[in-house]
Motif scaffolding. Structure first.
Motif, short mmCIF file in Angstrom:
data_model
loop_
_atom_site.label_atom_id
_atom_site.label_comp_id
_atom_site.label_asym_id
_atom_site.label_seq_id
_atom_site.Cartn_x
_atom_site.Cartn_y
_atom_site.Cartn_z
N ASP A 175 42.94 42.46 42.96
CA ASP A 175 41.58 42.90 43.29
C ASP A 175 40.68 41.73 43.67
OD1 ASP A 175 42.24 45.55 42.78
OD2 ASP A 175 41.70 45.41 40.66
N GLY A 176 41.23 40.79 44.43
CA GLY A 176 40.44 39.68 44.93
C GLY A 176 40.21 38.56 43.96
N ALA A 177 40.78 38.63 42.76
CA ALA A 177 40.57 37.59 41.74
C ALA A 177 41.89 36.92 41.40
CB ALA A 177 39.95 38.20 40.49
N LEU A 178 41.83 35.59 41.23
CA LEU A 178 43.01 34.85 40.79
C LEU A 178 43.25 35.12 39.31
CD1 LEU A 178 45.24 32.73 41.18
CD2 LEU A 178 43.53 30.95 40.74
N VAL A 179 44.40 35.71 39.00
CA VAL A 179 44.72 36.09 37.62
C VAL A 179 45.53 35.01 36.92
CG1 VAL A 179 46.01 37.75 36.21
CG2 VAL A 179 44.58 38.55 38.10
#
Length: 229
Positions: A38-42
């Motif tokens: 969702d567009g975030a670096l996890v």
């Protein structure tokens, strides 16, 4: 005396997989080890410590990561092909995953199973693909490369006489411990929810439940210490 050889190859991997809502879970554009949701670096993958292709075509694996462990632990709710995921704690941690592999990964693991060769763990992601070092007799290594289907992009990076690496976490295990670890992974002992208990493993291997528990604790301690410490 037969000389043991090694080859290091780069295998190009798929760039995208789909989440349950149809959105792509992509690898990093500049760093393929990155997992973005969702567009975030996890999280960022440090190394792949172990993979095992099961009879049903799924894979169980252990990988070392840094980043948001609790967020990555929910990946089974995000991605259709992830059956289960559990993580350890700490700054650098392990993820135990059970999942449906892509075509390239399946082809790799099937080819390795057909030849008298072994993987020099860990595998590592690079900007060009998955870097894998394999060792065995020269004829078996040549047959392995020749047997890949045309659609699998394999590049030879280096080759030579094999020298065992001291940083292989499974290298510290005895043959019996390796046998028990493989049985536990295949039976689903590390899946979430667990598909096998220590009692199940004891019955399968002809050992007592206490002996199985002792072996598993020693195995886990050796692997985690070799990676984290």
């Amino acid at each position: 005396m037969t000389m043991v050889r090694y080859i290091t190859v780069i295998i190009a991997l798929e760039e995208h997989i789909r989440s349950k809502n149809g959105q792509p879970i992509r690898r990093g554009l500049n760093d393929p080890r990155e997992v973005w949701i969702d567009g975030a670096l996890v999280a960022t993958q440090e190394a792949i410590q172990y993979l095992n292709l099961l009879d049903d075509g799924t894979v169980v694996g252990v990988a070392r990561f840094r980043g948001d462990a609790s967020r990555l632990a929910t990946i089974e709710d995000e991605i259709l092909r992830i059956v289960s995921c559990t993580v350890t704690g700490g700054e650098t941690w392990l993820a135990y995953m059970h999942y449906e592999p892509g075509e390239v990964e399946t082809a790799l693991l099937e080819r390795i199973d057909t030849e008298a060769i072994s993987i020099n763990w860990p595998m590592r992601e690079t900007t060009d693909g998955l870097e894998v070092t394999l060792f065995g007799e020269d004829a078996a290594l040549q047959q392995l490369i020749a047997g890949f289907p045309n659609e699998v992009d394999v590049t030879l990076k280096r080759a030579g006489e094999y020298q065992p690496e001291m940083d292989d976490p499974t290298g510290q295990l005895t043959d019996r411990q390796k046998e028990i670890l493989r049985a536990a992974l295949a039976a689903g002992y590390y899946d979430i929810p667990r598909r096998a208990t220590q009692r199940d493993l004891a019955a399968e291997l002809g050992l007592s439940r206490g002996t199985i528990g002792d072996h598993l604790r020693r195995i886990e301690a050796k692997i985690i210490r070799s990676i984290i410490v």
